[in-house]
Design an enzyme around this catalytic site. Structure first.
Site, PDB file in Angstrom:
ATOM      1  CB  ILE A  12      -0.903  -0.057   1.396  1.00 50.86           C
ATOM      2  CG1 ILE A  12      -1.742  -1.236   1.160  1.00 50.86           C
ATOM      3  CG2 ILE A  12      -1.940   1.104   1.214  1.00 50.86           C
ATOM      4  CD1 ILE A  12      -2.609  -1.606   2.301  1.00 50.86           C
ATOM      5  CG  ASP A  31       9.887  -0.760   3.985  1.00 55.01           C
ATOM      6  OD1 ASP A  31       8.934  -0.475   3.345  1.00 55.01           O
ATOM      7  OD2 ASP A  31      10.429  -1.907   4.395  1.00 55.01           O
ATOM      8  CG  ASN A  32      12.093  -3.433   8.639  1.00 58.03           C
ATOM      9  OD1 ASN A  32      11.459  -3.804   7.526  1.00 58.03           O
ATOM     10  ND2 ASN A  32      11.835  -3.791   9.936  1.00 58.03           N
ATOM     11  CB  SER A 124      -7.287  -3.558   9.547  1.00 61.06           C
ATOM     12  OG  SER A 124      -8.124  -4.429   9.300  1.00 61.06           O
ATOM     13  CE1 TYR A 149      -2.276  -6.664  10.532  1.00 55.23           C
ATOM     14  CE2 TYR A 149      -4.435  -7.557  10.599  1.00 55.23           C
ATOM     15  CZ  TYR A 149      -3.727  -6.661   9.864  1.00 55.23           C
ATOM     16  OH  TYR A 149      -3.984  -5.666   9.153  1.00 55.23           O
ATOM     17  CE  LYS A 153      -2.461  -2.993  11.035  1.00 53.61           C
ATOM     18  NZ  LYS A 153      -1.593  -2.040  10.462  1.00 53.61           N
ATOM     19  CG  ASN A 199      -4.194 -11.326   2.475  1.00 53.21           C
ATOM     20  OD1 ASN A 199      -3.162 -11.148   2.910  1.00 53.21           O
ATOM     21  ND2 ASN A 199      -5.174 -11.544   3.446  1.00 53.21           N
ATOM     22  CG  LEU A 200      -9.902 -14.452  -2.223  1.00 53.00           C
ATOM     23  CD1 LEU A 200     -10.163 -16.217  -2.156  1.00 53.00           C
ATOM     24  CD2 LEU A 200     -11.306 -14.001  -2.184  1.00 53.00           C
ATOM     25  CB  VAL A 217     -13.646 -22.123  -1.257  1.00 49.83           C
ATOM     26  CG1 VAL A 217     -14.733 -21.093  -0.778  1.00 49.83           C
ATOM     27  CG2 VAL A 217     -13.186 -21.441  -2.830  1.00 49.83           C
ATOM     28  N   GLY A 294     -11.015 -18.078  13.164  1.00 54.81           N
ATOM     29  CA  GLY A 294     -11.236 -16.449  13.055  1.00 54.81           C
ATOM     30  C   GLY A 294     -11.718 -15.742  12.231  1.00 54.81           C
ATOM     31  CG  ASP A 295     -11.858 -16.396   7.770  1.00 51.23           C
ATOM     32  OD1 ASP A 295     -10.944 -15.422   7.868  1.00 51.23           O
ATOM     33  OD2 ASP A 295     -11.622 -16.936   6.642  1.00 51.23           O
TER      34      ASP A 295
END
Ligand code: WQD
Length: 341
Positions: A12, A31-32, A124, A149, A153, A199-200, A217, A294-295
């Site tokens: 991003i 950035d590292n 997020s 994670y 956030k 990720n999808l 899926v 977790g979804d």
């Protein structure tokens, strides 16, 4: 304006750097390189005609951050840097708290020491937890995060809120991203995770190009129209433009704000597969697998606050997202083939 982008070489961050440069700003990328490629600055140069300044460094290095904020005469910070893999965060919680929480605290201390009090933070939609109603509005309660994670956030949002309450001369905007996908239309920058994607979209792209055999899926028994998960996918270029649009607001207003960046409609996993097959002309074989821990079943944004405050709204549709995602995947596949030969 001179804007420091922590994590500016990532997915991003790099797209936001392009939009900022095209808007006449001067992004400085810090950035590292823990999950980014040094080649990104050259690619941004190919797109915009100018390479952005890149400084290799870690947000946990407060002295270095102070030096950069001062030497580069930074007006505002957009804070993307952080670890972001949900599954990995469950296995390595200390790394996630160290990078994301301690890193943010060091950054904020450096900003305070140098008097730079304008911050836009990569938050997020995960902070909403399981939605009580849809679409999600910023006034809805934040929920229980299901992994470290997500907790980082939420905790960072709360840290920023406390900071603005304690010192009202700060401006902190938390942009709550829904599901960013796609890539710059040039195919030069995009998301190319190391190893097997979580990720999808990157997964679907690799199946379409033959780098992976089949898409699993995760769940087809959700309470959604086709039983698969529903998300508010947003083109990464729209998301990048959202940051540029938030910048003048951040400079002219003080205090804490959370703002959704989404399109305001949901697509299911199977709808994404169908749209990607159409964009690529390739078949994406699927295998129905159990739900992923977790979804949630579905989430999508009410994006009206961003329109009201920043005059921003998403422009790209799902066809644009799949076309640009596929174009990037083909560029990457060609590069890899060239390296191997
Ligand atoms: C979307 C849908 C899956 C992969 C996460 C984080 C969020 C943000 C983006 C990161 C779900 C299904 C996925 C696959 C599948 N963070 N799926 N097969 O979970 O909405 O959001 O990533 O940087 O904070 O929580 O995104 O793309 O992983 O999943 O069926 O191989 O696709 O079950 O319904 P998610 P996602």
């Amino acid at each position: 304006m001179r804007v420091l982008l922590t994590g500016g070489m990532g997915f991003i961050g790099s797209h936001t750097a392009v939009v900022l440069q095209e808007g006449g700003h001067e992004p400085v990328l810090y950035d590292n390189l823990s999950n980014a490629d040094r080649a990104v600055t050259g690619r941004i140069e190919q797109i915009t005609g100018k390479a952005p300044k890149f400084i290799e460094g870690d947000i946990r290095d407060q002295a270095r951050m102070e030096e950069v904020l001062r030497d580069e005469k930074i007006d505002a910070v957009i804070h993307f840097a952080g670890l972001k893999a949900v599954g990995e965060s469950v296995v390595k919680p200390l790394e996630y708290y160290d990078n994301n929480i301690i890193g943010t605290l060091r950054l904020l201390e450096a900003m305070r020491a140098t008097g730079v009090k304008r911050l836009i933070f990569s938050s997020s939609s995960t902070v909403y937890g399981t939605p009580q109603s849809l679409p999600l509005r910023e006034s809805d309660p934040t929920g229980e995060a299901t992994n470290p994670y997500g907790r980082t956030k939420l905790q960072i949002e709360e840290i920023l809120s406390d900071l603005c309450r304690a010192d009202p001369t700060w401006s902190c905007i938390c942009l709550r991203y829904f599901n960013p996908i796609g890539a710059h239309p040039s195919g030069l920058i995009g998301e190319d995770p190391n190893g097997i994607p979580n990720n999808l979209m990157p997964y679907v792209a690799r199946v379409a190009s033959g780098r992976l055999p089949v898409l699993n899926v995760f769940g087809n028994d959700y309470d959604t129209p086709d039983g698969t998960g529903v998300r508010d996918f947003i083109h990464v270029m729209d998301l990048a433009r959202g940051h540029a649009a938030a910048l003048p607001y951040c400079m002219s207003h003080e205090g804490w704000k959370a703002v959704n960046l989404g399109c305001g409609r949901g697509y299911s996993v199977l709808e994404i597969v169908a749209a990607f097959e159409k964009a690529s002309g390739r078949k994406v074989p699927v295998n129905f697998a159990p739900r992923r821990a977790g979804d949630i079943a579905a989430n999508w944004a009410d994006p009206s606050l961003a329109r009201e405050l920043f005059g921003w709204e998403a422009q790209c549709n799902i066809e644009d997202m799949c076309r640009d995602g596929w174009n990037f995947e083909q560029h990457r596949a060609a590069e890899l083939a060239q390296k191997q030969s």
